[in-house]
Design a protein around this motif. Sequence first.
Motif, PDB file in Angstrom:
ATOM      1  N   VAL A 197      47.558  67.195  61.632  1.00  0.00           N
ATOM      2  CA  VAL A 197      46.130  66.910  61.409  1.00  0.00           C
ATOM      3  C   VAL A 197      46.112  65.792  59.991  1.00  0.00           C
ATOM      4  CG1 VAL A 197      45.269  69.057  62.293  1.00  0.00           C
ATOM      5  CG2 VAL A 197      45.604  68.946  59.828  1.00  0.00           C
ATOM      6  N   PRO A 198      44.840  65.047  59.825  1.00  0.00           N
ATOM      7  CA  PRO A 198      44.828  64.219  58.721  1.00  0.00           C
ATOM      8  C   PRO A 198      44.792  65.322  57.296  1.00  0.00           C
ATOM      9  CG  PRO A 198      43.034  63.716  60.193  1.00  0.00           C
ATOM     10  CD  PRO A 198      43.858  65.116  60.728  1.00  0.00           C
ATOM     11  N   VAL A 199      45.801  64.680  56.482  1.00  0.00           N
ATOM     12  CA  VAL A 199      45.644  65.852  55.211  1.00  0.00           C
ATOM     13  C   VAL A 199      44.774  65.141  54.360  1.00  0.00           C
ATOM     14  CG1 VAL A 199      47.501  66.025  53.233  1.00  0.00           C
ATOM     15  CG2 VAL A 199      48.336  65.475  55.735  1.00  0.00           C
ATOM     16  N   ASP A 200      43.937  66.185  53.828  1.00  0.00           N
ATOM     17  CA  ASP A 200      42.897  66.046  52.972  1.00  0.00           C
ATOM     18  C   ASP A 200      43.412  65.419  51.652  1.00  0.00           C
ATOM     19  OD1 ASP A 200      40.374  67.681  51.711  1.00  0.00           O
ATOM     20  OD2 ASP A 200      41.966  67.464  50.235  1.00  0.00           O
ATOM     21  N   ALA A 201      42.762  64.487  51.251  1.00  0.00           N
ATOM     22  CA  ALA A 201      43.008  63.501  50.011  1.00  0.00           C
ATOM     23  C   ALA A 201      43.466  64.168  48.902  1.00  0.00           C
ATOM     24  CB  ALA A 201      42.115  62.366  50.188  1.00  0.00           C
ATOM     25  N   THR A 202      42.724  65.284  48.463  1.00  0.00           N
ATOM     26  CA  THR A 202      42.957  66.024  47.309  1.00  0.00           C
ATOM     27  C   THR A 202      44.203  66.797  47.442  1.00  0.00           C
ATOM     28  OG1 THR A 202      40.700  66.236  46.907  1.00  0.00           O
ATOM     29  CG2 THR A 202      42.051  67.768  45.565  1.00  0.00           C
ATOM     30  N   LEU A 203      44.279  67.284  48.571  1.00  0.00           N
ATOM     31  CA  LEU A 203      45.527  68.167  48.540  1.00  0.00           C
ATOM     32  C   LEU A 203      46.849  66.940  48.708  1.00  0.00           C
ATOM     33  CD1 LEU A 203      44.391  70.699  51.351  1.00  0.00           C
ATOM     34  CD2 LEU A 203      44.672  70.890  48.868  1.00  0.00           C
ATOM     35  N   ARG A 204      46.758  65.923  49.252  1.00  0.00           N
ATOM     36  CA  ARG A 204      47.628  64.988  49.320  1.00  0.00           C
ATOM     37  C   ARG A 204      48.146  64.632  47.913  1.00  0.00           C
ATOM     38  NH1 ARG A 204      50.795  62.520  53.851  1.00  0.00           N
ATOM     39  NH2 ARG A 204      52.539  61.664  52.420  1.00  0.00           N
ATOM     40  N   ALA A 205      47.177  64.450  47.168  1.00  0.00           N
ATOM     41  CA  ALA A 205      47.431  64.185  45.683  1.00  0.00           C
ATOM     42  C   ALA A 205      48.280  65.140  44.913  1.00  0.00           C
ATOM     43  CB  ALA A 205      46.153  63.750  45.009  1.00  0.00           C
ATOM     44  N   ARG A 206      47.955  66.487  45.575  1.00  0.00           N
ATOM     45  CA  ARG A 206      48.687  67.652  44.770  1.00  0.00           C
ATOM     46  C   ARG A 206      49.960  67.615  45.300  1.00  0.00           C
ATOM     47  NH1 ARG A 206      48.089  70.950  41.131  1.00  0.00           N
ATOM     48  NH2 ARG A 206      48.266  72.782  42.256  1.00  0.00           N
ATOM     49  N   LEU A 207      50.225  67.202  46.449  1.00  0.00           N
ATOM     50  CA  LEU A 207      51.769  67.020  46.716  1.00  0.00           C
ATOM     51  C   LEU A 207      52.491  65.982  46.195  1.00  0.00           C
ATOM     52  CD1 LEU A 207      53.869  68.239  49.123  1.00  0.00           C
ATOM     53  CD2 LEU A 207      52.821  66.833  50.589  1.00  0.00           C
ATOM     54  N   ASP A 208      51.862  64.834  46.347  1.00  0.00           N
ATOM     55  CA  ASP A 208      52.426  63.624  45.942  1.00  0.00           C
ATOM     56  C   ASP A 208      52.474  63.216  44.581  1.00  0.00           C
ATOM     57  OD1 ASP A 208      53.118  63.371  48.811  1.00  0.00           O
ATOM     58  OD2 ASP A 208      51.729  61.856  49.156  1.00  0.00           O
ATOM     59  N   ARG A 209      51.448  63.546  43.814  1.00  0.00           N
ATOM     60  CA  ARG A 209      51.374  63.148  42.336  1.00  0.00           C
ATOM     61  C   ARG A 209      51.051  64.430  41.531  1.00  0.00           C
ATOM     62  NH1 ARG A 209      47.662  57.644  41.904  1.00  0.00           N
ATOM     63  NH2 ARG A 209      48.655  56.927  44.037  1.00  0.00           N
ATOM     64  N   PRO A 210      52.172  65.503  41.497  1.00  0.00           N
ATOM     65  CA  PRO A 210      52.016  66.488  40.755  1.00  0.00           C
ATOM     66  C   PRO A 210      51.661  66.400  39.317  1.00  0.00           C
ATOM     67  CG  PRO A 210      54.294  66.559  41.477  1.00  0.00           C
ATOM     68  CD  PRO A 210      53.467  65.275  42.422  1.00  0.00           C
ATOM     69  N   THR A 211      50.846  67.396  38.822  1.00  0.00           N
ATOM     70  CA  THR A 211      50.887  67.038  37.243  1.00  0.00           C
ATOM     71  C   THR A 211      51.746  67.999  36.594  1.00  0.00           C
ATOM     72  OG1 THR A 211      48.482  66.955  37.870  1.00  0.00           O
ATOM     73  CG2 THR A 211      49.179  67.542  35.264  1.00  0.00           C
ATOM     74  N   PRO A 212      52.797  67.521  35.764  1.00  0.00           N
ATOM     75  CA  PRO A 212      53.632  68.439  35.108  1.00  0.00           C
ATOM     76  C   PRO A 212      52.981  68.903  34.020  1.00  0.00           C
ATOM     77  CG  PRO A 212      54.216  66.105  34.886  1.00  0.00           C
ATOM     78  CD  PRO A 212      53.429  66.124  35.936  1.00  0.00           C
ATOM     79  N   ARG A 213      53.295  70.130  33.589  1.00  0.00           N
ATOM     80  CA  ARG A 213      52.379  70.999  32.898  1.00  0.00           C
ATOM     81  C   ARG A 213      53.210  70.906  31.342  1.00  0.00           C
ATOM     82  NH1 ARG A 213      47.499  71.243  34.509  1.00  0.00           N
ATOM     83  NH2 ARG A 213      47.151  72.118  36.646  1.00  0.00           N
ATOM     84  N   VAL A 214      53.414  69.665  31.051  1.00  0.00           N
ATOM     85  CA  VAL A 214      54.264  69.490  29.778  1.00  0.00           C
ATOM     86  C   VAL A 214      53.438  69.835  28.542  1.00  0.00           C
ATOM     87  CG1 VAL A 214      54.830  67.770  28.287  1.00  0.00           C
ATOM     88  CG2 VAL A 214      55.498  67.425  30.755  1.00  0.00           C
ATOM     89  N   ALA A 215      52.161  69.810  28.261  1.00  0.00           N
ATOM     90  CA  ALA A 215      51.306  70.038  26.991  1.00  0.00           C
ATOM     91  C   ALA A 215      51.258  71.598  27.218  1.00  0.00           C
ATOM     92  CB  ALA A 215      50.042  69.424  27.128  1.00  0.00           C
ATOM     93  N   ALA A 216      51.311  72.204  28.273  1.00  0.00           N
ATOM     94  CA  ALA A 216      50.979  73.685  28.358  1.00  0.00           C
ATOM     95  C   ALA A 216      52.664  74.179  27.817  1.00  0.00           C
ATOM     96  CB  ALA A 216      50.876  74.023  29.668  1.00  0.00           C
ATOM     97  N   GLY A 217      53.665  73.703  28.273  1.00  0.00           N
ATOM     98  CA  GLY A 217      54.933  74.191  28.018  1.00  0.00           C
ATOM     99  C   GLY A 217      55.114  74.035  26.453  1.00  0.00           C
ATOM    100  N   LEU A 218      54.468  73.022  25.700  1.00  0.00           N
ATOM    101  CA  LEU A 218      54.807  72.838  24.303  1.00  0.00           C
ATOM    102  C   LEU A 218      53.799  73.779  23.720  1.00  0.00           C
ATOM    103  CD1 LEU A 218      54.435  69.091  24.100  1.00  0.00           C
ATOM    104  CD2 LEU A 218      56.383  70.493  23.724  1.00  0.00           C
ATOM    105  N   ALA A 219      52.600  74.134  24.361  1.00  0.00           N
ATOM    106  CA  ALA A 219      51.485  75.050  23.640  1.00  0.00           C
ATOM    107  C   ALA A 219      52.229  76.605  23.890  1.00  0.00           C
ATOM    108  CB  ALA A 219      50.264  74.927  24.339  1.00  0.00           C
TER     109      ALA A 219
END
Lengths: 317, 317
Positions: free
Chosen positions: A171-193
């Motif tokens: 099925v067509p992949v939801d754009a928001t979900l696709r962005a989560r798969l293809d452009r994940p946000t590394p939690r660098v600031a959280a790790g430092l905090a």
Amino acid sequence: MEFALIDRIRRRAAARGDVVLGIGDDAALLRPAAGCELVATCDTLNAGVHFPSETVPFDLGWKTLAVSLSDLAAMGAEPAWCLLSLSLPQPDAAWLDAFLDGLLELAVDHGIALVGGDTTHGPLSIALTALGQVPAGAALRRDGACVGDDIWVTGVPGEAAQALAQWRSGVPVDATLRARLDRPTPRVAAGLALRGLATACIDVSDGLSADLGHVLRASGVGATLALEALPCSAALALLGRDERRALQAGGGDDYELCFTAPPARRADVLSRLAACTTPVSRIGVVVAGDAPRWVDAEGRTWCPPRAGWQHFLESPA
Amino acid sequence: MEFALIDRIRRRAAARGDVVLGIGDDAALLRPAAGCELVATCDTLNAGVHFPSETVPFDLGWKTLAVSLSDLAAMGAEPAWCLLSLSLPQPDAAWLDAFLDGLLELAVDHGIALVGGDTTHGPLSIALTALGQVPAGAALRRDGACVGDDIWVTGVPGEAAQALAQWRSGVPVDATLRARLDRPTPRVAAGLALRGLATACIDVSDGLSADLGHVLRASGVGATLALEALPCSAALALLGRDERRALQAGGGDDYELCFTAPPARRADVLSRLAACTTPVSRIGVVVAGDAPRWVDAEGRTWCPPRAGWQHFLESPA
């Protein structure tokens, strides 16, 4: 092939004050910060295994770096330098430029400098080594979780797995979900905090339940997790209960952090992660034992359909 | 697949006092030496491109590390830590064990610790990142050659290329030559001995003439090289004059060092390299200009048949 492509990369690699010598000699020369430990991690992405073959090069560049930045984040490290090993089926400058667009956009966001690597001929394969720094003794590790600690997770685990499930089913992949798969946000600031606050930390790239299992084994403890406490999203809310649970507990490729911290520091966790705009949910508690146990609102145990995420999307080339 | 193989690697990885945390967390934690710069290099070997597909896994493990140690050597760095990214077509424990036998034998020789990496599914591809250390300011670079400097090379360049030429032509490959191709000797001790002595240094993995060209461009100088000064070996002596010259000046995959040093330090070069049992030959002199010029015993200019070594042995998988 190699030299022309390497020149393309060299021209675009940004500097840092602690890079004595970047791309262009036999090796890079870097100046470590005094009093810090070096944090080193290396990941490979192969076409048809770690990403669908049709993934656009921008996203692939982004994800390549994000995966390793997520490992640095899980150690509480500040990103510093990276090296890229790129195997390409043919010397395609347009592909390389788009790949670098993605990789370097994320690199600039996190102040990490590309200082070396190589490009060569072969089936599409990307290995990236990321180096970070952390004050000596301050790194977040897997082995410090204590009975009674809260268990927390950043973001909304399961959305990358949901994107992959859609893609697999055709099925067509939801754009928001696709962005989560293809452009994940590394939690660098959280790790430092979380330095000085989390007792253990891991990134959940192999799935929340499996990765928490690594923390529990390393720490010699167990966990009780509340299914109802898992954060939901609009897309996940459309799924049936069991499917959603399976994706959230068992799915992989979410680059969120799962960590433990003493209940006395609950307010600190919330305020520090709010300060870096990282959503966080408290999902369980560390208990005596040796494995995670998921329970529903009625206290019934629920078992994820399988332990841990397996890559191998397609048959490899 | 991944976890079982990673456990196999972890069990065999030796420790160093400065490894705070090795394989088994999100990243390795390493303690850099005070007053040192970090030296970082990354290389990929692909089946059918960088090595004949039938190369035995022991040799492949050895060569994987040797290639990167050679880069550290060319910087005058002391090897410290490495990370391995291994893509395998199938999870083959026997293959992995033999590969590690080769890699770790050389690692032990040079005191370098395997501290991280990953194993994954894909066409056979090996990326290794090596990290070394050098006192701040003491690294050997490409950009310091001065007019009047001697030009030196370690070992006997051309033998790896001769092995490859035999292999390509289908004749049985001489065992001594094959060992030079498959188990090169990284000149780590020589690199250390050349600190404070060499004005520029490079490893000649892409061929003597091409790699010396990189030094000359980086330093803004030229060179005159004496064909008669190139060291010979029993195997090379069997070749015709032109073929031998082509392999020695133009062939690649020799992991020797080419370096420059002031003529006033000639005795130091000889004594320091003798002390680490590294054969060395003085083959030319740095002059004004921008490229290497080869001359024969009669002073006639000779041009290598092509500039630089190209990999791509076979069609990639």
